[in-house]
Design an enzyme around this catalytic site. Structure first.
Site, PDB file in Angstrom:
ATOM      1  N   LYS A 186       0.875  -1.186   0.000  1.00 24.93           N
ATOM      2  CA  LYS A 186       0.000   0.000   0.000  1.00 24.93           C
ATOM      3  C   LYS A 186       0.905   1.226   0.000  1.00 24.93           C
ATOM      4  CE  LYS A 186      -2.156   2.804   2.212  1.00 24.93           C
ATOM      5  NZ  LYS A 186      -1.942   4.279   2.043  1.00 24.93           N
ATOM      6  N   GLU A 260       8.766  -0.155  11.511  1.00 28.32           N
ATOM      7  CA  GLU A 260       9.807   0.889  11.467  1.00 28.32           C
ATOM      8  C   GLU A 260       9.073   2.204  11.716  1.00 28.32           C
ATOM      9  OE1 GLU A 260      12.838   0.053  11.286  1.00 28.32           O
ATOM     10  OE2 GLU A 260      13.073  -1.718  10.037  1.00 28.32           O
ATOM     11  N   CYS A 295      12.617  10.006   9.681  1.00 30.33           N
ATOM     12  CA  CYS A 295      12.478   9.316  10.978  1.00 30.33           C
ATOM     13  C   CYS A 295      13.768   9.386  11.775  1.00 30.33           C
ATOM     14  CB  CYS A 295      12.100   7.868  10.731  1.00 30.33           C
ATOM     15  SG  CYS A 295      13.160   7.067   9.525  1.00 30.33           S
ATOM     16  N   GLU A 394       8.130  14.202  17.756  1.00 26.18           N
ATOM     17  CA  GLU A 394       8.674  14.192  16.404  1.00 26.18           C
ATOM     18  C   GLU A 394       7.979  15.301  15.599  1.00 26.18           C
ATOM     19  OE1 GLU A 394       7.527  10.858  13.862  1.00 26.18           O
ATOM     20  OE2 GLU A 394       9.621  10.682  13.241  1.00 26.18           O
TER      21      GLU A 394
HETATM   22  P1  NAD Z   1       1.582   7.457   8.764  1.00 27.29           P
HETATM   23  O1  NAD Z   1       1.749   6.493   9.889  1.00 27.29           O
HETATM   24  O2  NAD Z   1       0.535   8.482   8.871  1.00 27.29           O
HETATM   25  O3  NAD Z   1       1.315   6.685   7.396  1.00 27.29           O
HETATM   26  C1  NAD Z   1       2.172   5.651   6.946  1.00 27.29           C
HETATM   27  C2  NAD Z   1       1.380   4.731   6.032  1.00 27.29           C
HETATM   28  O4  NAD Z   1       0.361   4.091   6.805  1.00 27.29           O
HETATM   29  C3  NAD Z   1       0.669   5.428   4.878  1.00 27.29           C
HETATM   30  O5  NAD Z   1       0.685   4.594   3.737  1.00 27.29           O
HETATM   31  C4  NAD Z   1      -0.758   5.558   5.408  1.00 27.29           C
HETATM   32  O6  NAD Z   1      -1.714   5.628   4.374  1.00 27.29           O
HETATM   33  C5  NAD Z   1      -0.909   4.275   6.204  1.00 27.29           C
HETATM   34  N1  NAD Z   1      -1.918   4.309   7.261  1.00 27.29           N
HETATM   35  C6  NAD Z   1      -2.388   5.385   7.940  1.00 27.29           C
HETATM   36  N2  NAD Z   1      -3.326   5.002   8.825  1.00 27.29           N
HETATM   37  C7  NAD Z   1      -3.444   3.660   8.718  1.00 27.29           C
HETATM   38  C8  NAD Z   1      -4.223   2.675   9.377  1.00 27.29           C
HETATM   39  N3  NAD Z   1      -5.086   3.002  10.341  1.00 27.29           N
HETATM   40  N4  NAD Z   1      -4.062   1.366   9.036  1.00 27.29           N
HETATM   41  C9  NAD Z   1      -3.173   1.014   8.085  1.00 27.29           C
HETATM   42  N5  NAD Z   1      -2.411   1.903   7.413  1.00 27.29           N
HETATM   43  C10 NAD Z   1      -2.537   3.214   7.729  1.00 27.29           C
HETATM   44  O7  NAD Z   1       3.033   8.116   8.551  1.00 27.29           O
HETATM   45  P2  NAD Z   1       3.455   9.216   7.498  1.00 27.29           P
HETATM   46  O8  NAD Z   1       2.969  10.545   7.956  1.00 27.29           O
HETATM   47  O9  NAD Z   1       3.142   8.764   6.125  1.00 27.29           O
HETATM   48  O10 NAD Z   1       5.057   9.146   7.637  1.00 27.29           O
HETATM   49  C11 NAD Z   1       5.771   9.793   8.623  1.00 27.29           C
HETATM   50  C12 NAD Z   1       6.071   8.853   9.771  1.00 27.29           C
HETATM   51  O11 NAD Z   1       6.783   7.712   9.294  1.00 27.29           O
HETATM   52  C13 NAD Z   1       6.973   9.492  10.794  1.00 27.29           C
HETATM   53  O12 NAD Z   1       6.541   9.164  12.087  1.00 27.29           O
HETATM   54  C14 NAD Z   1       8.332   8.865  10.509  1.00 27.29           C
HETATM   55  O13 NAD Z   1       9.213   8.859  11.602  1.00 27.29           O
HETATM   56  C15 NAD Z   1       7.927   7.488  10.104  1.00 27.29           C
HETATM   57  N6  NAD Z   1       8.989   6.843   9.322  1.00 27.29           N
HETATM   58  C16 NAD Z   1       9.724   5.854   9.904  1.00 27.29           C
HETATM   59  C17 NAD Z   1      10.786   5.287   9.217  1.00 27.29           C
HETATM   60  C18 NAD Z   1      11.649   4.226   9.834  1.00 27.29           C
HETATM   61  O14 NAD Z   1      12.414   3.607   9.097  1.00 27.29           O
HETATM   62  N7  NAD Z   1      11.590   4.002  11.134  1.00 27.29           N
HETATM   63  C19 NAD Z   1      11.066   5.706   7.907  1.00 27.29           C
HETATM   64  C20 NAD Z   1      10.281   6.716   7.347  1.00 27.29           C
HETATM   65  C21 NAD Z   1       9.237   7.284   8.061  1.00 27.29           C
END
Ligand code: NAD
Length: 493
Positions: A186, A260, A295, A394
């Protein structure tokens, strides 16, 4: 060409870009489409399908059908196909970089080209190591042969965020497929186009159904994938809040899950590192040229009190040379914040810190009125207290808090006083100081005198609320994406 945008010369308006299910390109069953915006220009780039559980069902069924054959291929054969995908990405590297820049807001020259290159690199890395899925034999004597094999788990559900969409998707695709699983990925709502472009090339190389890429919202498509009973393993990269929903969905059917998640990583500068190279590494660690939208951003900077004044002056000078502007402009070092909501969030963290008495050493401005996109200048805040939101949470924006320290034990206590434990940065010329500090920092990834990104092959993942499990490394991929089976055979005398 499947994946196109309003930036392509022959497109009069933003086109509809379908998703990949079972080797075919389809709209959502709902018939609805969602706009993808270029945050640097507030311009609609394309429309992608707004999927729901019906599309997820279809994609999972296609992935299950493909698994029967894919999972039984010799690992090296799978590896060869991953190498071919890597070559294809490398061949069309610039096209991919422009797509990444236009939908994420990350500057083409400083970020997006590097990310496109990392996509090729990741596929090539896992293609090369595909044959390393070995088991072990156990010394139980002449009468028994006891050995283990690593088996694919089945259909993997992958969910990725927008901030590094190609790197993170390439990683999930390559690890899952190398190990013999099939995948339903996704893509992030805000940045699905470059991932669909990679899928377009991969679909010319892979058997149908091995890789399926869905678009749609997290709360509908993402949640349906996470709770799907036929998805045997979940790999999620995103925020800690959503990560908790994912692990709850997985718990319901005891599905293995890799998470992650977010971070608020400390960077500690020792008195012997008051120099330009450390300043540059601090800027890299904070991912200022990705608008801090990482992140692993080293967003809590602890500088020894004996050098802090001079160090901050150098930092402010260096940040002043970085140009904020249109992500697609070669002159831009720093691009745009990903959307209006995130732009407002970043500005509210800055305003909150200033209202509480924080001092802006630089930045803090957005000037949205005279720009066409969502821009924030690199911002350095002095005087932030340990319990302020800007210090603990964050921000996911170009906002660095700088805090003085004098006692090594105390600064380590502050650095570790966080719910997160993703990354940490240490700057010192003394190897014992570096190793002593590295041993005591509570994080999955520590860098010494370096502020760069992850490299394929290294173990990567977070402690505490920054995640569960490890990815990137061969060992991490095998642990995360295979089941170990023991076979014990009695040998007749
Ligand atoms: P997010 O958690 O809002 O979304 C991530 C993904 O999850 C998207 O595809 C979103 O559509 C999906 N999603 C959202 N709600 C969901 C649900 N209820 N069920 C299933 N899927 C759902 O995060 P974001 O704003 O897209 O990205 C930023 C975040 O990602 C930050 O917290 C960052 O630290 C983290 N991040 C972590 C890493 C790592 O390697 N640890 C790398 C990149 C980003």
């Amino acid at each position: 060409m499947i994946v196109r945008t309003a930036l392509d010369a022959d497109e009069a308006t933003a086109p509809e870009v379908p998703q990949l299910i079972g080797g075919e390109w389809k709209g959502a069953q709902s018939g609805e489409w969602t706009a993808v915006e270029n945050p640097g220009r507030k311009q609609t780039l394309a429309f992608v399908p707004a999927s729901d559980e019906r599309d997820v069902d279809d994609a999972v069924a296609a992935a299950r059908a493909a698994f029967a054959t894919w999972g039984r291929l010799p690992a090296r054969n799978r590896g060869r196909l991953l190498l071919a995908i890597g070559d294809k990405i490398a061949e069309h590297h610039e096209e991919l970089a422009r797509l990444i820049a236009s939908e994420t807001g990350n500057a083409l020259r400083t970020q997006a080209r590097g990310e496109a290159a990392s996509g090729a690199d990741i596929f090539r890395f896992y293609g090369e190591v595909a044959s390393q899925q070995k088991g072990e034999t156990l010394p139980f004597g002449d009468g028994l042969l006891s050995y283990t094999v690593r088996e694919p788990i089945g259909v993997v559900g992958g969910i990725v965020p927008w901030n590094a969409p190609v790197t993170l998707s390439s990683l999930k695709i390559a690890m899952a497929l190398m190990t013999g699983n099939t995948l339903v990925l996704k893509a992030a709502d805000l940045a699905p186009l470059a991932v669909l472009k990679v899928a377009e090339w991969a679909n010319e190389i892979l058997p149908a159904g091995v890789l399926n890429v869905l678009t749609g919202s997290g709360s509908v498509a993402g949640a349906a994938l996470a709770r799907h009973p036929r998805v045997s393993k979940l790999t999620f990269t995103g925020s800690t809040g959503v990560g908790k929903d994912i692990i709850a969905a997985a718990a319901d059917r005891i599905a293995p899950v890799t998470l992650e998640l977010g971070g608020k990583s400390p960077a500690i500068v020792f008195p012997d590192s008051n120099d330009a190279e450390t300043v540059q590494n601090v800027i890299n660690a904070m991912r200022f040229t990705r608008q801090g939208q990482s992140c692993t951003a080293g967003s809590r900077l602890y500088v020894h009190e004996s050098i802090i004044d001079e160090f901050v002056l150098q930092l402010v000078d260096a940040l002043g040379t970085l140009r904020v502007g249109d992500p697609l402009d070669e002159a831009s070092d720093i691009g745009a914040i990903v959307n209006e909501h995130q732009h407002a969030t970043v500005l509210s963290y800055i305003a909150g810190a200033v209202e509480s008495g924080g001092v802006l050493a630089t930045g803090g401005v957005s000037n949205p009125a005279d720009r066409d996109g969502y821009y924030v200048a690199p911002t350095v805040i002095l005087g932030a207290q340990a319990d302020w939101a800007v210090t603990r949470e964050e921000v996911f924006g170009p906002v660095l808090v700088v805090i003085p320290w004098s006692d090594e034990d105390e600064v380590l206590e502050w650095a570790n006083d966080s719910d997160y434990g993703l990354a940490g940065y240490i700057f010192t010329k003394d190897v014992s100081t570096a190793l002593r500090t590295a041993n005591r920092l509570e994080a999955g990834w520590i860098q010494v005198n370096r502020g760069g990104g992850q490299l394929p092959g290294m173990s990567y993942g977070g402690n505490k609320q920054s995640g569960l499990g490890r990815e990137y490394s061969v060992d991490g991929a095998l642990e995360s994406f295979t089941n170990v089976k023991n076979i014990t055979v009695a040998i007749s005398a």
